[in-house]
Design a protein around this motif. Structure first.
Motif, PDB file in Angstrom:
ATOM      1  N   TYR A  78       0.818  -1.229   0.000  1.00  0.00           N
ATOM      2  CA  TYR A  78       0.000   0.000   0.000  1.00  0.00           C
ATOM      3  C   TYR A  78       0.839   1.260   0.000  1.00  0.00           C
ATOM      4  O   TYR A  78       0.334   2.328  -0.281  1.00  0.00           O
ATOM      5  CB  TYR A  78      -0.991   0.056   1.171  1.00  0.00           C
ATOM      6  N   THR A  79       2.111   1.185   0.339  1.00  0.00           N
ATOM      7  CA  THR A  79       2.944   2.370   0.444  1.00  0.00           C
ATOM      8  C   THR A  79       3.542   2.752  -0.906  1.00  0.00           C
ATOM      9  O   THR A  79       4.267   1.952  -1.502  1.00  0.00           O
ATOM     10  CB  THR A  79       4.090   2.130   1.439  1.00  0.00           C
ATOM     11  N   PRO A  80       3.276   3.972  -1.392  1.00  0.00           N
ATOM     12  CA  PRO A  80       3.959   4.422  -2.601  1.00  0.00           C
ATOM     13  C   PRO A  80       5.468   4.527  -2.315  1.00  0.00           C
ATOM     14  O   PRO A  80       5.860   4.956  -1.230  1.00  0.00           O
ATOM     15  CB  PRO A  80       3.373   5.806  -2.866  1.00  0.00           C
ATOM     16  N   ILE A  81       6.267   4.132  -3.283  1.00  0.00           N
ATOM     17  CA  ILE A  81       7.717   4.121  -3.094  1.00  0.00           C
ATOM     18  C   ILE A  81       8.376   4.924  -4.217  1.00  0.00           C
ATOM     19  O   ILE A  81       8.069   4.733  -5.396  1.00  0.00           O
ATOM     20  CB  ILE A  81       8.264   2.685  -3.090  1.00  0.00           C
ATOM     21  N   MET A  82       9.288   5.801  -3.811  1.00  0.00           N
ATOM     22  CA  MET A  82      10.077   6.591  -4.751  1.00  0.00           C
ATOM     23  C   MET A  82      11.550   6.356  -4.428  1.00  0.00           C
ATOM     24  O   MET A  82      11.939   6.407  -3.271  1.00  0.00           O
ATOM     25  CB  MET A  82       9.735   8.077  -4.588  1.00  0.00           C
ATOM     26  N   SER A  83      12.334   6.064  -5.439  1.00  0.00           N
ATOM     27  CA  SER A  83      13.779   5.923  -5.221  1.00  0.00           C
ATOM     28  C   SER A  83      14.473   7.212  -5.635  1.00  0.00           C
ATOM     29  O   SER A  83      13.973   7.971  -6.456  1.00  0.00           O
ATOM     30  CB  SER A  83      14.333   4.741  -6.015  1.00  0.00           C
ATOM     31  N   VAL A  84      15.627   7.437  -5.032  1.00  0.00           N
ATOM     32  CA  VAL A  84      16.429   8.627  -5.320  1.00  0.00           C
ATOM     33  C   VAL A  84      17.842   8.156  -5.628  1.00  0.00           C
ATOM     34  O   VAL A  84      18.527   7.630  -4.752  1.00  0.00           O
ATOM     35  CB  VAL A  84      16.426   9.598  -4.112  1.00  0.00           C
ATOM     36  N   GLU A  85      18.247   8.312  -6.875  1.00  0.00           N
ATOM     37  CA  GLU A  85      19.558   7.825  -7.306  1.00  0.00           C
ATOM     38  C   GLU A  85      20.072   8.716  -8.433  1.00  0.00           C
ATOM     39  O   GLU A  85      19.474   8.748  -9.514  1.00  0.00           O
ATOM     40  CB  GLU A  85      19.446   6.383  -7.791  1.00  0.00           C
ATOM     41  N   ALA A  86      21.153   9.418  -8.202  1.00  0.00           N
ATOM     42  CA  ALA A  86      21.691  10.324  -9.215  1.00  0.00           C
ATOM     43  C   ALA A  86      22.254   9.574 -10.416  1.00  0.00           C
ATOM     44  O   ALA A  86      22.193  10.065 -11.533  1.00  0.00           O
ATOM     45  CB  ALA A  86      22.767  11.221  -8.605  1.00  0.00           C
ATOM     46  N   ALA A  87      22.781   8.388 -10.190  1.00  0.00           N
ATOM     47  CA  ALA A  87      23.463   7.669 -11.263  1.00  0.00           C
ATOM     48  C   ALA A  87      22.515   7.078 -12.296  1.00  0.00           C
ATOM     49  O   ALA A  87      22.939   6.695 -13.375  1.00  0.00           O
ATOM     50  CB  ALA A  87      24.334   6.568 -10.669  1.00  0.00           C
ATOM     51  N   GLY A  88      21.246   6.958 -12.005  1.00  0.00           N
ATOM     52  CA  GLY A  88      20.308   6.393 -12.960  1.00  0.00           C
ATOM     53  C   GLY A  88      19.104   5.804 -12.269  1.00  0.00           C
ATOM     54  O   GLY A  88      19.030   5.748 -11.042  1.00  0.00           O
ATOM     55  N   VAL A  89      18.145   5.372 -13.062  1.00  0.00           N
ATOM     56  CA  VAL A  89      16.897   4.881 -12.480  1.00  0.00           C
ATOM     57  C   VAL A  89      16.584   3.426 -12.822  1.00  0.00           C
ATOM     58  O   VAL A  89      15.739   2.817 -12.173  1.00  0.00           O
ATOM     59  CB  VAL A  89      15.701   5.766 -12.929  1.00  0.00           C
ATOM     60  N   SER A  90      17.251   2.857 -13.796  1.00  0.00           N
ATOM     61  CA  SER A  90      16.845   1.549 -14.313  1.00  0.00           C
ATOM     62  C   SER A  90      16.846   0.437 -13.267  1.00  0.00           C
ATOM     63  O   SER A  90      15.971  -0.423 -13.284  1.00  0.00           O
ATOM     64  CB  SER A  90      17.696   1.152 -15.512  1.00  0.00           C
ATOM     65  N   SER A  91      17.785   0.437 -12.354  1.00  0.00           N
ATOM     66  CA  SER A  91      17.843  -0.655 -11.380  1.00  0.00           C
ATOM     67  C   SER A  91      16.800  -0.519 -10.269  1.00  0.00           C
ATOM     68  O   SER A  91      16.607  -1.446  -9.479  1.00  0.00           O
ATOM     69  CB  SER A  91      19.241  -0.734 -10.763  1.00  0.00           C
ATOM     70  N   TRP A  92      16.100   0.611 -10.197  1.00  0.00           N
ATOM     71  CA  TRP A  92      15.155   0.845  -9.111  1.00  0.00           C
ATOM     72  C   TRP A  92      13.714   0.472  -9.458  1.00  0.00           C
ATOM     73  O   TRP A  92      12.854   0.465  -8.582  1.00  0.00           O
ATOM     74  CB  TRP A  92      15.225   2.308  -8.663  1.00  0.00           C
ATOM     75  N   ALA A 145      -0.931   1.986  -2.789  1.00  0.00           N
ATOM     76  CA  ALA A 145      -0.199   1.552  -3.976  1.00  0.00           C
ATOM     77  C   ALA A 145       0.000   0.042  -3.917  1.00  0.00           C
ATOM     78  O   ALA A 145       0.109  -0.530  -2.836  1.00  0.00           O
ATOM     79  CB  ALA A 145       1.155   2.262  -4.030  1.00  0.00           C
ATOM     80  N   PRO A 146       0.060  -0.608  -5.070  1.00  0.00           N
ATOM     81  CA  PRO A 146       0.300  -2.059  -5.050  1.00  0.00           C
ATOM     82  C   PRO A 146       1.714  -2.373  -4.574  1.00  0.00           C
ATOM     83  O   PRO A 146       2.648  -1.618  -4.840  1.00  0.00           O
ATOM     84  CB  PRO A 146       0.113  -2.465  -6.519  1.00  0.00           C
TER      85      PRO A 146
END
Length: 160
Positions: A78-92, A145-146
């Motif tokens: 249920y928890t929305p999740i946002m990642s923070v990564e300067a190097a890129g987003v694909s692995s998140w 959130a799913p």
């Protein structure tokens, strides 16, 4: 490291983070600053139930090796999740509904200048985090959130 920034809540057991932020390395300090701002902003939306969780995930492979019960305690459904990564987003994408990061390359300058140029600031992260939480709010209620832990991960097997 797991840091919970929350108000007192209402004592109910069905309370879960309004937003979870995943980060690692040098972005962790920026993520913690953004979490404080997101928390204040979300209090205006959900009141005392505002809760922003920051999770340091320096090694996703180690996280993946943990028991499912542990993973669900860190990244509850249920928890929305946002990642923070300067190097890129694909692995998140495996862990985050909204990976936030720099998706271009080729700039050369001191990191603070690049971060500012690319919109990688506390204010931008906070605005995006609130937007993610609001996206998953139904009828103005608490976000739902799913769980991404429930989805299978289809990866290409290693070449031999």
């Amino acid at each position: 490291m797991l840091e919970d920034i929350k108000a007192e809540g209402d004592g109910s057991s069905d309370w879960y983070p309004t937003l979870t932020l995943l980060s690692s390395g040098t972005e962790l300090a920026l993520t913690l600053q953004a979490a404080q701002k997101i928390f204040v902003d979300l209090q205006g939306v959900v009141g005392k139930k505002a809760w922003v969780r920051v999770v340091s995930m320096p090694c996703p492979q180690l996280f993946d090796a943990q028991p499912t019960t542990y993973k669900r305690s860190v990244l509850p459904g249920y928890t929305p999740i946002m990642s923070v990564e300067a190097a890129g987003v694909s692995s998140w994408y495996k862990y985050a509904h909204s990976p936030f990061g720099i998706t271009t390359f080729g700039l050369s300058a001191p990191a603070p200048e690049i971060y500012k140029h690319m919109g990688f600031t506390v204010d931008t992260l906070a605005a995006h985090g609130v937007e993610v939480a609001r996206y998953f709010m139904k009828d103005g209620g608490y976000p739902a959130a799913p769980s991404l832990l429930e989805f299978p991960s289809f990866t290409t097997p290693p070449a031999h």
